[in-house]
Design a protein around this motif. Structure first.
Motif, PDB file in Angstrom:
ATOM      1  N   ARG A 118       0.758  -1.237  -0.078  1.00  0.00           N
ATOM      2  CA  ARG A 118       0.174  -0.012  -0.052  1.00  0.00           C
ATOM      3  C   ARG A 118       0.900   1.328  -0.009  1.00  0.00           C
ATOM      4  O   ARG A 118       1.993   1.513   0.341  1.00  0.00           O
ATOM      5  N   ASP A 126       0.715   3.876   1.860  1.00  0.00           N
ATOM      6  CA  ASP A 126       0.793   4.549   3.077  1.00  0.00           C
ATOM      7  C   ASP A 126       2.308   4.143   3.722  1.00  0.00           C
ATOM      8  O   ASP A 126       2.734   3.103   3.539  1.00  0.00           O
ATOM      9  N   ASP A 176      -6.708   5.535   2.685  1.00  0.00           N
ATOM     10  CA  ASP A 176      -6.124   4.815   1.432  1.00  0.00           C
ATOM     11  C   ASP A 176      -6.864   3.890   0.791  1.00  0.00           C
ATOM     12  O   ASP A 176      -7.492   2.860   1.402  1.00  0.00           O
ATOM     13  N   GLU A 193      -4.909   8.068  -2.125  1.00  0.00           N
ATOM     14  CA  GLU A 193      -4.994   8.493  -0.483  1.00  0.00           C
ATOM     15  C   GLU A 193      -5.318   9.779  -0.630  1.00  0.00           C
ATOM     16  O   GLU A 193      -4.946  10.814  -1.296  1.00  0.00           O
TER      17      GLU A 193
END
Length: 436
Positions: free
Chosen positions: A31, A33, A89, A103
Motif C-alpha cells: 500500500r 501509506d 487509503d 490517498e
C-alpha cells in the motif's frame, strides 16, 4: 498521513511510479501509506488512519494601524495548538505489475497566541485618551478631591449625542466623609449607536478619590480620568486565533526493494486555508477601593482578519525500512507549489460595559500570489497486532509565502497593505492505523 500545519505530505506522479518500477525491475502490491512495515503481496487492502498532534507554527506578525496607541508589536509570532487528522487509503489496482493507491488526507488545527503589557498609572493624576473621530459628546464635569483631604469625593457628568441621533447621559457623585468610608461605583447607559460610562472610587481611610468618564459611538471613543490613579493601569493585549485546514488527494505507488526497503512516490492536488483572527485591545483597568469589587474595563480594540487560500499540487518521496516484522522507520521529503489568494479586513470598536457601539474605520484588501511548499518528516511504526499500526511522527515544514500586513505612510497617517513573508511549522504527532 502526517499531522502538520504549514505543509502536509506531497506526492509524486503515477507516471514516475511506472518509470521507477521499470528501472528497478521490482513488483509489489504494498500500500501507498508509508506506515507499511514490510512488503506485501496481493493482499493490499484499504486503511484508515486517525492521528492527533501538536504544532508550533512560526508566522509573520504585525502591529496595529495605530502604533502610537497600541505599540508597534513584534515581527514574528509562534501560534501553537492541537491538530486532528484523518487519512484514507484505497487500492486502485495496478498499471502492469505496479500497484496504485489513492490517498485522501484531511486535517484541521486550532492555534493561538497572546501577549499582554500592563502599565501602572501610579504617580499620575490625570488621563486623557481619544480614538477615531471623537463622538459628538462631552464630559461636562470630572472632579476628584486631592489626596489626604476628607471628605474623599468625586463627581462625573457625561453626555453623548451619537451618530444616529441617540442621546445618553450619566451624572454620578460619591463621597467618603470618615476614615472607614469606602465607595466604588460605576454606571453605563446606551444610546442608539453609542453610550456613556462613569466610575467613581473614594477611600476615606487614605483618604483619596478618583473619577472616570467615557463616551463613544460608532465613530470613536473619548476617555478621561482624574484624581488618585495609583490603583489603575493601562493594559495592552494582542491575541490571535488561527484555524488551519488541509485537504489532499494523492496517487502513489510503493516499490519494494531488497533488504526491507520501500520507496513510495506520490503526487496530487492540495488545498489549504489559514485563517488568522488578530485582536489588539487597550483597556483601562480601574482599581477598586473595596476588596472583591471589580470595575468593568473600558477601552478600544482593533479587530483584524487575514485569510489565505492555497490551491496547488504536492509531490513526495517516502522511504521506509523494516527493522523487524512489527517495526519500521520512514523518512519523506515534500515539495510543491500553489496559487495563493489573501484577504485582509480590519476595523475598530469601542469597549464600554453593557454598551454596543458598533465598529468604525473599516479597511479591506486582497492580493493574489504564488507560494512554494517544502518539508521533511520522519516516522516510527509499530504493529502490536495484525491489521493495526501505532505511529509516532515528527516533521518540519516550510511555506515561502504567507500574507502579513505592512503599513505605508500617507497624508492620513498609515494605510495597511498585504505583504509576504515565510512560515515554518514544527510538528509532532501520534496515530493509529486500521487495515481492512
Amino acid at each position: 498521513m502526517r499531522i502538520r500545519q504549514a505543509v502536509l505530505p506531497q506526492k509524486v506522479a503515477a507516471i514516475l511510479v511506472a518509470v521507477l518500477a521499470s528501472l528497478t525491475g521490482t513488483t509489489s502490491t504494498a500500500r501507498a501509506d508509508d506506515t507499511t512495515l514490510a512488503p506485501q503481496n496481493e493482499d493490499a487492502t484499504p486503511s484508515l488512519e486517525i492521528g492527533t498532534g501538536i504544532n508550533w507554527l512560526s508566522l509573520p506578525s504585525w502591529g496595529s494601524r495605530r502604533p502610537d496607541f497600541f505599540g508597534s508589536g513584534d515581527s514574528r509570532v509562534v501560534d501553537d495548538g492541537l491538530n486532528l487528522g484523518i487519512s484514507l487509503d484505497l487500492p486502485l489496482g495496478q498499471i502492469g505489475s505496479q500497484p496504485l493507491v489513492l490517498e485522501w488526507n484531511g486535517s484541521i488545527a486550532g492555534l493561538s497566541s497572546n501577549s499582554t503589557n500592563r502599565t501602572s498609572l501610579a504617580g499620575q493624576n490625570s488621563l486623557n485618551l481619544s480614538f477615531g473621530n471623537s463622538a459628538n459628546g462631552s464630559i461636562n464635569t470630572l472632579t476628584a478631591s486631592p489626596a489626604g483631604i476628607l471628605p474623599a469625593a468625586a463627581v462625573a457628568d457625561v453626555t453623548v449625542n451619537d451618530s444616529a441621533g441617540g442621546t445618553a447621559h450619566i451624572n454620578s457623585t460619591a463621597s467618603s466623609s470618615d476614615p472607614t468610608g469606602r465607595i466604588t461605583q460605576f454606571a453605563s447607559s446606551s444610546s442608539i449607536t453609542g453610550g456613556v460610562f462613569t466610575a467613581l472610587v473614594t477611600n476615606g481611610g487614605t483618604p483619596s478619590a478618583a473619577a472616570y468618564a467615557a463616551y463613544a459611538d460608532n465613530t470613536g471613543l473619548t476617555l478621561r480620568a482624574t484624581g488618585d490613579l495609583s490603583n489603575s493601569a493601562i493594559v495592552d493585549e494582542r491575541s490571535e486565533d488561527a484555524t488551519v485546514i488541509d485537504q489532499e488527494l494523492l496517487l502513489g505507488a510503493p516499490i519494494d526493494l531488497q533488504g526491507g526497503w520501500t520507496i513510495t512516490p506520490k503526487f496530487g492536488p492540495m488545498y489549504r486555508s489559514i485563517d488568522r483572527d488578530v485582536d489588539f485591545r487597550r483597556t483601562l483597568v480601574i482599581g477598586s477601593s473595596i476588596p472583591g469589587i471589580s470595575v468593568p474595563q473600558v477601552g478600544v480594540e482593533q479587530n483584524d482578519e487575514l485569510d489565505a487560500r492555497y490551491v496547488g499540487a504536492l509531490a513526495e518521496l517516502g522511504i521506509a525500512k523494516a527493522l523487524q516484522p512489527d517495526l519500521s522507520v520512514s523518512l519523506d521529503a515534500r515539495f510543491g507549489g500553489a496559487y495563493l489568494h489573501s484577504r485582509y479586513r480590519s476595523h475598530y470598536s469601542a469597549v464600554l460595559p453593557s454598551v454596543s457601539t458598533g465598529a468604525f474605520d473599516f479597511v479591506s484588501e486582497t492580493r493574489d500570489d504564488a507560494s512554494l511548499l517544502a518539508g521533511i518528516g520522519a516516522g516510527l511504526r509499530y504493529a502490536p497486532k495484525e491489521n493495526l499500526l501505532v505511529g509516532l511522527n515528527a516533521g518540519i515544514d516550510y511555506l515561502n509565502k504567507v500574507p502579513t500586513i505592512n503599513y505605508i505612510a500617507d497624508a492620513g497617517g498609515v494605510s495597511p497593505t498585504i505583504g509576504m513573508s515565510h512560515a515554518i511549522d514544527y510538528n509532532v504527532s501520534v496515530s493509529i492505523t486500521w487495515r481492512f
